[in-house]
Design a protein around this motif. Structure first.
Motif, short mmCIF file in Angstrom:
data_model
loop_
_atom_site.label_atom_id
_atom_site.label_comp_id
_atom_site.label_asym_id
_atom_site.label_seq_id
_atom_site.Cartn_x
_atom_site.Cartn_y
_atom_site.Cartn_z
N THR A 1 0.83 -1.21 0.00
CA THR A 1 0.00 0.00 0.00
C THR A 1 0.86 1.25 0.00
O THR A 1 0.59 2.21 -0.73
N TYR A 2 1.91 1.23 0.81
CA TYR A 2 2.81 2.39 0.88
C TYR A 2 3.49 2.65 -0.46
O TYR A 2 3.57 3.79 -0.92
N VAL A 3 3.95 1.60 -1.10
CA VAL A 3 4.62 1.74 -2.40
C VAL A 3 3.67 2.30 -3.44
O VAL A 3 4.02 3.19 -4.23
N GLN A 4 2.44 1.81 -3.44
CA GLN A 4 1.46 2.26 -4.43
C GLN A 4 1.02 3.70 -4.20
O GLN A 4 0.81 4.45 -5.17
N GLU A 5 0.88 4.10 -2.94
CA GLU A 5 0.31 5.41 -2.65
C GLU A 5 1.33 6.51 -2.45
O GLU A 5 1.05 7.68 -2.69
N ARG A 6 2.53 6.16 -1.98
CA ARG A 6 3.48 7.19 -1.58
C ARG A 6 4.75 7.26 -2.41
O ARG A 6 5.47 8.27 -2.36
N LEU A 7 5.07 6.22 -3.11
CA LEU A 7 6.34 6.20 -3.85
C LEU A 7 6.10 6.23 -5.35
O LEU A 7 5.04 5.87 -5.84
N ASP A 8 7.12 6.65 -6.06
CA ASP A 8 7.06 6.68 -7.51
C ASP A 8 7.70 5.43 -8.13
O ASP A 8 8.07 5.42 -9.30
N ILE A 9 7.85 4.38 -7.31
CA ILE A 9 8.47 3.16 -7.79
C ILE A 9 7.42 2.28 -8.47
O ILE A 9 6.47 1.85 -7.83
N PRO A 10 7.56 2.01 -9.76
CA PRO A 10 6.61 1.10 -10.41
C PRO A 10 6.85 -0.33 -9.96
O PRO A 10 7.99 -0.75 -9.77
N VAL A 11 5.78 -1.05 -9.72
CA VAL A 11 5.91 -2.45 -9.30
C VAL A 11 6.23 -3.28 -10.53
O VAL A 11 5.38 -3.96 -11.11
N GLU A 12 7.46 -3.20 -10.96
CA GLU A 12 7.94 -3.91 -12.14
C GLU A 12 9.18 -4.72 -11.78
O GLU A 12 9.89 -4.42 -10.83
N ARG A 13 9.42 -5.73 -12.54
CA ARG A 13 10.61 -6.56 -12.44
C ARG A 13 11.09 -6.83 -11.02
O ARG A 13 10.48 -7.59 -10.29
N ILE A 14 12.17 -6.12 -10.60
CA ILE A 14 12.81 -6.44 -9.32
C ILE A 14 11.84 -6.32 -8.16
O ILE A 14 11.66 -7.25 -7.36
N VAL A 15 11.17 -5.18 -8.04
CA VAL A 15 10.22 -4.98 -6.94
C VAL A 15 9.03 -5.92 -7.09
O VAL A 15 8.56 -6.51 -6.11
N GLY A 16 8.54 -6.08 -8.30
CA GLY A 16 7.42 -6.98 -8.54
C GLY A 16 7.75 -8.41 -8.16
O GLY A 16 6.95 -9.11 -7.51
N ASN B 1 -2.70 -12.90 -3.97
CA ASN B 1 -2.02 -11.63 -4.14
C ASN B 1 -0.77 -11.77 -5.01
O ASN B 1 -0.45 -10.89 -5.80
N ALA B 2 -0.07 -12.90 -4.86
CA ALA B 2 1.12 -13.13 -5.68
C ALA B 2 0.75 -13.19 -7.15
O ALA B 2 1.41 -12.58 -8.01
N ILE B 3 -0.33 -13.90 -7.47
CA ILE B 3 -0.80 -14.00 -8.86
C ILE B 3 -1.25 -12.64 -9.38
O ILE B 3 -0.99 -12.29 -10.54
N ARG B 4 -1.89 -11.87 -8.52
CA ARG B 4 -2.37 -10.55 -8.92
C ARG B 4 -1.19 -9.65 -9.33
O ARG B 4 -1.24 -8.96 -10.34
N VAL B 5 -0.12 -9.67 -8.53
CA VAL B 5 1.08 -8.89 -8.87
C VAL B 5 1.71 -9.41 -10.14
O VAL B 5 2.10 -8.64 -11.03
N PHE B 6 1.81 -10.73 -10.24
CA PHE B 6 2.41 -11.36 -11.42
C PHE B 6 1.67 -10.96 -12.69
O PHE B 6 2.30 -10.61 -13.71
N ASN B 7 0.35 -10.99 -12.66
CA ASN B 7 -0.44 -10.66 -13.85
C ASN B 7 -0.31 -9.20 -14.26
O ASN B 7 -0.49 -8.85 -15.43
N LYS B 8 0.01 -8.32 -13.30
CA LYS B 8 0.13 -6.90 -13.60
C LYS B 8 1.52 -6.51 -14.12
O LYS B 8 1.71 -5.38 -14.57
N LEU B 9 2.46 -7.43 -14.04
CA LEU B 9 3.81 -7.11 -14.52
C LEU B 9 3.78 -6.89 -16.03
O LEU B 9 3.30 -7.74 -16.79
N GLY B 10 4.31 -5.75 -16.47
CA GLY B 10 4.35 -5.47 -17.90
C GLY B 10 5.34 -6.34 -18.63
O GLY B 10 5.15 -6.70 -19.79
N PHE B 11 6.41 -6.70 -17.94
CA PHE B 11 7.43 -7.57 -18.52
C PHE B 11 7.79 -8.63 -17.50
O PHE B 11 8.14 -8.33 -16.37
N LYS B 12 7.68 -9.88 -17.90
CA LYS B 12 7.99 -11.00 -17.01
C LYS B 12 9.26 -11.69 -17.50
O LYS B 12 9.29 -12.25 -18.60
#
Length: 360
Positions: free
Chosen positions: A137-152, A167-178
């Motif tokens: 929640t903090y990353v999504q609301e307060r930081l400019d870090i996209p949940v991609e690759r390393i963080v994802g 939740n793991a699948i939800r994050v995985f599905n949202k990754l633009g590049f896997k």
């Protein structure tokens, strides 16, 4: 000590020396650099302070690192990240989370990718889903870090280890590049949450998307096949790993195949694999065989492995497992014999621990 031809070192020189001390684990010299800096320099230098933090963390002196950190007049994101990562590396996961909380609360600097990845590793080790969700929640609301690759990938791993495969699948599905790590982490997460029959289809999707598996992917696949009793599928994957993908089988892969055979009761095949290896079998390999012998009660192989482990001077954990295997078969004399060997060698099994998060 640090002067050569009347030329005194500056902060950059000391940072380089501390870097070398980290690589060589030179505690005494590193402390000398610290003392020299305190005596000879008055100005603040966050880069050198960070180098000192990193040095004390790498050599395992977290108390000294905390002292440096607390006395720093100015701390940047590297300072905070080194402390969070240091506590994670040394197994003080709750302390890592506490430092991250302090960082967020004080607002001195914002966390970066490295900070988030480290605190997620702590959340995963603690098995705390609520902490993981709070960080998300903090990353999504307060930081400019996209949940991609390393963080994802870190979020996928943390959620899976906290038992929230949804939740793991939800994050995985949202990754633009896997990448390979993304797929391998997801496969491992599905397997560790008991959904072993979903692993092969997921692996197939990975190949369809043109992502080539690596040695870590196959460890997850083989582990899933072992736990799911998928002997034929596991053996086919093992052969494909070597023959199709050109990946050399290491001790972990072989331990998975031994476990695969042994869990299915195919002890002769498991023992033949261990004995026929070009590499020297390590303790995880023998441990996989011992565990299966204990479950299925195969005393003949258990005795042979016991003699090998005692002869090789195995660790307390392996010998303890062997002793317990004999005890479970009511073979108390053999169990005490192993315990006596452990006692004579001064070996003890490290106590295990588990974390459970309760809704209270």
């Amino acid at each position: 000590m640090f002067s050569v031809m009347n030329v005194d070192p500056n902060a950059n020189t000391l940072v380089s020396v501390l870097s070398a001390c980290c690589s060589l684990r030179e505690l005494k010299l590193g402390k000398s650099v610290h003392c020299y800096w305190l005596k000879r320099f008055d100005e603040d230098n966050v880069i050198l302070d960070n180098a000192l933090l990193n040095f004390y963390v790498k050599v395992g002196f977290l108390e000294d690192a905390c002292k440096v950190f607390d006395k720093m007049p100015k701390r940047d994101v590297v300072s905070w990240s080194v402390m969070v990562g240091g506590f994670v590396q040394r197994g003080f996961f709750q302390m890592a989370v506490n430092v991250f909380d302090d960082m967020v609360r004080q607002g001195e600097v914002k966390p970066n990718e490295a900070t988030v990845v480290n605190v997620l590793a702590a959340c995963a080790s603690l098995g705390s889903l609520s902490l993981c969700e709070s960080v998300h929640t903090y990353v999504q609301e307060r930081l400019d870090i996209p949940v991609e690759r390393i963080v994802g990938n870190a979020f996928i791993n943390a959620y899976a280890k906290c038992g929230s495969i949804t939740n793991a699948i939800r994050v995985f599905n949202k990754l633009g590049f896997k990448d390979t790590i993304s797929w391998s982490t997801m496969i491992n997460g599905v397997a560790m949450n008991g959904l072993v029959h979903h692993v092969l289809p997921l692996f197939g999707l990975m190949l369809v998307h043109g992502v080539e598996p690596d040695d870590v992917t196959f460890i997850s696949m083989l582990t899933a096949c072992s736990h799911g009793g998928l002997v034929d599928d596991g053996l086919l994957l093992f052969k494909a790993m070597v023959n199709t993908y050109g990946i050399t089988a290491n001790e972990k892969h072989c331990a998975c195949v031994v476990d695969l055979y042994a869990r299915a009761g195919q002890f002769k095949e498991a023992e033949d694999l261990v004995m026929g290896l070009d590499i020297e079998p390590d303790e995880p390999l023998w441990g996989a065989l011992v565990s299966a012998c204990r479950v299925h009660g195969n005393e003949a192989i258990l005795r042979r492995v016991s003699e090998i482990l005692v002869e090789k001077g195995a660790s307390g954990g392996s010998l303890s497992l062997m002793s317990n295997s004999y005890a479970s078969s009511n073979r108390w004399d053999e169990s005490m014999e192993i315990r006596n060997v452990m006692s004579s060698l001064g070996l003890k099994k490290m106590a295990g621990c588990s974390w459970i998060e309760l809704d209270v």
